[in-house]
Design an enzyme around this catalytic site. Structure first.
Site, PDB file in Angstrom:
ATOM      1  N   ASP A  67     -27.152  28.540  60.056  1.00 55.81           N
ATOM      2  CA  ASP A  67     -27.322  28.994  58.683  1.00 55.81           C
ATOM      3  C   ASP A  67     -28.716  28.580  58.265  1.00 55.81           C
ATOM      4  O   ASP A  67     -29.120  27.422  58.435  1.00 55.81           O
ATOM      5  CB  ASP A  67     -26.268  28.418  57.737  1.00 55.81           C
ATOM      6  CG  ASP A  67     -26.212  29.250  56.471  1.00 55.81           C
ATOM      7  OD1 ASP A  67     -25.833  30.435  56.545  1.00 55.81           O
ATOM      8  OD2 ASP A  67     -26.584  28.731  55.394  1.00 55.81           O
ATOM      9  N   GLY A 150     -36.914  39.013  58.731  1.00 59.75           N
ATOM     10  CA  GLY A 150     -36.685  38.413  57.417  1.00 59.75           C
ATOM     11  C   GLY A 150     -37.958  38.180  56.624  1.00 59.75           C
ATOM     12  O   GLY A 150     -38.760  39.099  56.410  1.00 59.75           O
TER      13      GLY A 150
HETATM   14  P1  ITT Z   1     -25.402  35.304  60.117  1.00 56.52           P
HETATM   15  O1  ITT Z   1     -24.861  34.674  58.851  1.00 56.52           O
HETATM   16  O2  ITT Z   1     -24.478  36.313  60.729  1.00 56.52           O
HETATM   17  O3  ITT Z   1     -25.890  34.282  61.107  1.00 56.52           O
HETATM   18  P2  ITT Z   1     -27.584  36.172  58.385  1.00 56.52           P
HETATM   19  O4  ITT Z   1     -28.811  36.984  58.631  1.00 56.52           O
HETATM   20  O5  ITT Z   1     -26.701  36.584  57.233  1.00 56.52           O
HETATM   21  O6  ITT Z   1     -26.746  36.160  59.749  1.00 56.52           O
HETATM   22  P3  ITT Z   1     -28.018  33.600  57.072  1.00 56.52           P
HETATM   23  O7  ITT Z   1     -26.834  33.746  56.196  1.00 56.52           O
HETATM   24  O8  ITT Z   1     -28.272  32.276  57.731  1.00 56.52           O
HETATM   25  O9  ITT Z   1     -28.018  34.676  58.264  1.00 56.52           O
HETATM   26  O10 ITT Z   1     -29.301  33.998  56.215  1.00 56.52           O
HETATM   27  C1  ITT Z   1     -30.562  33.665  56.651  1.00 56.52           C
HETATM   28  C2  ITT Z   1     -31.596  34.554  55.992  1.00 56.52           C
HETATM   29  O11 ITT Z   1     -32.796  33.753  55.853  1.00 56.52           O
HETATM   30  C3  ITT Z   1     -31.935  35.714  56.907  1.00 56.52           C
HETATM   31  O12 ITT Z   1     -31.287  36.882  56.503  1.00 56.52           O
HETATM   32  C4  ITT Z   1     -33.451  35.830  56.790  1.00 56.52           C
HETATM   33  O13 ITT Z   1     -33.757  36.721  55.760  1.00 56.52           O
HETATM   34  C5  ITT Z   1     -33.893  34.421  56.395  1.00 56.52           C
HETATM   35  N1  ITT Z   1     -34.397  33.733  57.590  1.00 56.52           N
HETATM   36  C6  ITT Z   1     -33.748  32.793  58.346  1.00 56.52           C
HETATM   37  N2  ITT Z   1     -34.489  32.444  59.399  1.00 56.52           N
HETATM   38  C7  ITT Z   1     -35.617  33.153  59.320  1.00 56.52           C
HETATM   39  C8  ITT Z   1     -36.758  33.240  60.136  1.00 56.52           C
HETATM   40  O14 ITT Z   1     -36.861  32.565  61.263  1.00 56.52           O
HETATM   41  N3  ITT Z   1     -37.732  34.082  59.761  1.00 56.52           N
HETATM   42  C9  ITT Z   1     -37.628  34.806  58.642  1.00 56.52           C
HETATM   43  N4  ITT Z   1     -36.581  34.808  57.821  1.00 56.52           N
HETATM   44  C10 ITT Z   1     -35.573  33.984  58.158  1.00 56.52           C
END
Ligand code: ITT
Length: 195
Positions: A67, A150
């Site tokens: 997360d 992201g």
């Molecule tokens: P899961 O819950 O299925 O793992 P998710 O994309 O919804 O997938 P999260 O709830 O952890 O994941 O949300 C993390 C968000 O933060 C993700 O959608 C990205 O927009 C941002 N993020 C996380 N790591 C990042 C990275 O390495 N580079 C850029 N943005 C990132």
């Protein structure tokens, strides 16, 4: 070690594989598991625990969840645990970046500090391991770069004088929140296994 990546985010799985070449990482799809875990936790650690334990309970196979999110200091650490839902469900990465830039348009350069945070949790027959990694940077005024995903196009890192979307995968993984959290996780796993 064989683990299910308890995530639906393909970019996270790609980075897991790059950072953990010695692990056999399989996706939820490959494991035949299709569940959506509600992220009701108040912290990255709680949400990664919710995701890893749900997939472990369903599969009986060691499951690792990530997360993560972006904390912008001038926005009182928003979007934080809501990074994936910033602006509401259904926006694209590009639309969320656009919204962030709009909400920060009057914030001067010296107040644009931010960090990426990542909490990793492994749930297996042997119990639970949790690790955290953070990466400091600043939010640019415009997106630059094609790599990553992201918020990477607006996350500027002084050490490289680039955004994380301009870095090569190995450069990003060497400094990223995910790279740090996964290396810390491996250290804890080795300690637990007496390696
Ligand atoms: P899961 O819950 O299925 O793992 P998710 O994309 O919804 O997938 P999260 O709830 O952890 O994941 O949300 C993390 C968000 O933060 C993700 O959608 C990205 O927009 C941002 N993020 C996380 N790591 C990042 C990275 O390495 N580079 C850029 N943005 C990132």
């Amino acid at each position: 070690m064989k683990v299910i990546a308890a995530t639906k985010n393909k970019n996270k799985i790609r980075e897991f594989k790059e950072i953990l070449p010695d692990f056999e990482i399989i996706s939820q799809e490959e494991a035949g598991i299709d569940i959506d875990v509600e992220e009701t936790g108040a912290t990255f650690e709680e949400n990664s625990m919710l995701k890893a334990s749900a997939i472990y309970e369903k599969s009986g196979i060691a499951s690792i969840a990530d997360d993560s999110g972006l904390e912008v200091y001038a926005l009182k650490n928003a979007p934080g645990v809501y990074s994936a839902r910033y602006g509401g469900e259904g926006l694209s990465d590009e639309e969320r970046v656009e919204l962030l830039l709009k909400n920060m348009k009057d914030i001067p350069k010296e107040e644009r500090g931010a960090r990426f945070v990542c909490a990793i949790t492994l749930v297996s027959d042997e119990g639970v391991i949790t690790a955290r990694g953070e990466c400091e940077g600043e939010i640019n005024y415009a997106p630059i770069g094609e790599n990553g995903f992201g918020y990477d196009p607006v996350f500027y890192v002084e050490k490289f004088d680039k955004t994380t979307a301009q870095l090569l995968p190995e450069e990003k993984n060497a400094i990223s929140h995910r790279g740090k959290a996964l290396r810390e996780f491996v250290k804890k796993l080795n300690e637990k296994q007496g390696v």
